[in-house]
Write a protein that holds these residues in place. Structure first.
Motif, PDB file in Angstrom:
ATOM      1  N   GLN A 304       5.813   1.589   5.228  1.00  0.00           N
ATOM      2  CA  GLN A 304       6.644   3.203   6.078  1.00  0.00           C
ATOM      3  C   GLN A 304       7.737   2.510   4.963  1.00  0.00           C
ATOM      4  O   GLN A 304       8.550   3.736   4.125  1.00  0.00           O
ATOM      5  N   ARG A 305       8.315   0.947   4.959  1.00  0.00           N
ATOM      6  CA  ARG A 305       8.832   1.487   4.223  1.00  0.00           C
ATOM      7  C   ARG A 305       9.264   0.640   2.269  1.00  0.00           C
ATOM      8  O   ARG A 305      10.227   1.079   1.770  1.00  0.00           O
ATOM      9  N   TYR A 306       8.604   0.205   2.833  1.00  0.00           N
ATOM     10  CA  TYR A 306       7.922  -0.203   0.902  1.00  0.00           C
ATOM     11  C   TYR A 306       6.636   0.257   0.663  1.00  0.00           C
ATOM     12  O   TYR A 306       5.636   0.580   1.941  1.00  0.00           O
ATOM     13  N   ALA A 307       6.009   0.618  -0.475  1.00  0.00           N
ATOM     14  CA  ALA A 307       4.498   0.794  -0.557  1.00  0.00           C
ATOM     15  C   ALA A 307       3.795   0.211  -0.837  1.00  0.00           C
ATOM     16  O   ALA A 307       3.131  -0.791  -2.045  1.00  0.00           O
ATOM     17  N   ALA A 308       3.792  -1.418   0.088  1.00  0.00           N
ATOM     18  CA  ALA A 308       2.983  -2.450   0.360  1.00  0.00           C
ATOM     19  C   ALA A 308       1.921  -1.940   1.969  1.00  0.00           C
ATOM     20  O   ALA A 308       2.222  -3.627   2.228  1.00  0.00           O
ATOM     21  N   THR A 309       1.188  -1.376   2.057  1.00  0.00           N
ATOM     22  CA  THR A 309       0.613  -1.683   3.343  1.00  0.00           C
ATOM     23  C   THR A 309      -0.065  -2.653   3.441  1.00  0.00           C
ATOM     24  O   THR A 309      -0.758  -2.938   2.584  1.00  0.00           O
ATOM     25  N   PHE A 310       0.123  -3.614   4.477  1.00  0.00           N
ATOM     26  CA  PHE A 310      -0.716  -4.437   4.425  1.00  0.00           C
ATOM     27  C   PHE A 310       0.103  -6.015   3.959  1.00  0.00           C
ATOM     28  O   PHE A 310      -1.036  -6.838   3.794  1.00  0.00           O
ATOM     29  N   LEU A 311       1.590  -5.848   3.243  1.00  0.00           N
ATOM     30  CA  LEU A 311       1.866  -7.068   3.442  1.00  0.00           C
ATOM     31  C   LEU A 311       1.606  -8.241   3.767  1.00  0.00           C
ATOM     32  O   LEU A 311       1.724  -9.355   3.584  1.00  0.00           O
TER      33      LEU A 311
END
Length: 385
Positions: A304-311
């Protein structure tokens, strides 16, 4: 107090009598469910009763709905409710309505009946069993008055099953203490939100950090041997098994504690609470398993905040991309700076060090709330995929 073994061995007449009042003025449900005895658990009995209703003809379902009284309606005023309905409406405060509230409910009952042709059904003792207040009941009434008739009929049946579940718990003297604890944890965590009106908890925000700190406190209270927050904000609790903790394998489980915007309380977090309760019960009983249990509250899944899902899980599998640290949110804050503001190192070396050795793990199991209609439509509490 009723016992399941007695019901299993009762005559049909006594079986139906024992369940009298579970489903309002509808003994046919118990009569048909009796054919599925013996029931190994109370849950099995509940499922069997619900299945009878689901498989019944629509006219029978409508008859069941219409067998219920209006909330604060004529039957309540005249003292003609069943003992179960009287108790439920009393606990909800519906017998102590102000004149204005009574007039409001009277109009809502009339409008609802005119629209749907059956009475409004609500399990007024609520999902936690402590009951809705009158304002909540009226607000729910007003909202559901706008529903499509087919959807509202299904909702009435769902509410009837919830009423039956509560009544069965009362008959058998059962209190779902673990479920109540889980519900309370979810409610308490939901206080930490970026939005006052809805639950929103995105990565590395003050609300997100507050949730992590609360989870760590609860894990320690549950009896985990080690509790920590790692370099990407994952909350990790370890409960050792029997034998040498440095050599034993572990079962990895958990889920995420970040949320989408306007989220539900149980999305992700249910998968943290359930294994926490397992560890708590093991610890209270002084028991250890032949393997360790590692519960991870993953700090990020939703992207949601950064385009790095499952970080968060990427860090554990060794797939974290260092380029992500330079991404910025809508306010121009980089992930690296957000991490540091949240008390995390924001350094590649610290993140890559989180990679797990797969040979140490028996596997990964995640409990997750269903986000579709299948289990609900089948009246099943649990599915395995």
């Amino acid at each position: 107090m009723m016992k399941l073994d007695d019901l299993n061995h009762a005559s049909l007449a006594d079986f139906v009598k024992g369940l009298d009042g579970t489903y309002e003025h509808s003994p046919w449900i118990a009569e048909r469910a009796a054919a599925h005895r013996p029931f190994k658990t109370l849950a099995a009995l509940k499922v069997a009763l619900a299945r009878v209703v689901r498989e019944a003809h629509v006219d029978e379902q409508l008859g069941l709905i219409r067998a219920h009284p209006e909330l604060a309606g004529k039957a309540a005023v005249a003292g003609e409710l069943t003992a179960e309905s009287t108790n439920e409406q009393l606990k909800a405060g519906l017998t102590a309505c102000t004149p204005e509230e009574f007039a409001k409910l009277h109009k809502l009952n009339a409008d609802y009946n005119a629209r749907f042709g059956w009475p409004f059904i609500l399990a007024v003792r609520g999902p936690r069993g402590t009951g809705f207040n009158r304002a909540e009941i009226i607000a729910t009434f007003e909202r559901r008055l706008r529903a499509h008739p087919d959807l509202e009929r299904a909702e009435c049946l769902r509410q009837i099953h919830r009423i039956a579940e509560i009544r069965l718990n009362d008959k058998f003297g059962v209190r779902p203490e673990l479920g109540e604890q889980l519900w309370d944890w979810a409610a308490e965590l939901a206080v930490h939100s970026e939005d006052e009106a809805f639950l929103t908890c995105t990565y590395a925000t003050p609300a997100h950090t507050a949730v992590a700190e609360q989870l760590m406190t609860w894990m320690r209270d549950c009896g985990f041997d080690n509790v920590s927050r790692d370099a990407v904000g994952n909350v990790v609790g370890v409960y050792h098994g029997t034998g040498d903790a440095t050599e034993q394998q572990r079962l990895l489980t958990g889920s995420h504690y970040d949320t989408v915007r306007r989220a539900g309380r149980f999305d992700g977090r249910l998968g943290i609470f359930v294994p926490m309760l397992v560890v708590r019960e093991l610890h209270r009983a002084g028991q250890r398993l032949p393997f360790g249990i590692e519960v991870v509250g993953f700090s990020e899944e939703e992207g949601q905040r950064y385009a790095a899902t499952f970080l968060a899980s990427s860090a554990l599998t060794g797939a974290f991309d260092p380029v992500w640290l330079d991404q910025t949110d809508t306010h121009g804050v980089s992930m690296r700076d957000a991490m540091r503001a949240a008390g995390l190192p924001g350094k590649v070396a610290a993140i890559t060090a989180l990679k797990r050795d797969r040979s140490r793990y028996l596997g990964f199991v995640e409990v997750h709330i269903e986000q579709g209609p299948v289990l609900d439509s089948l009246d099943l509490p649990l599915g395995i995929v």
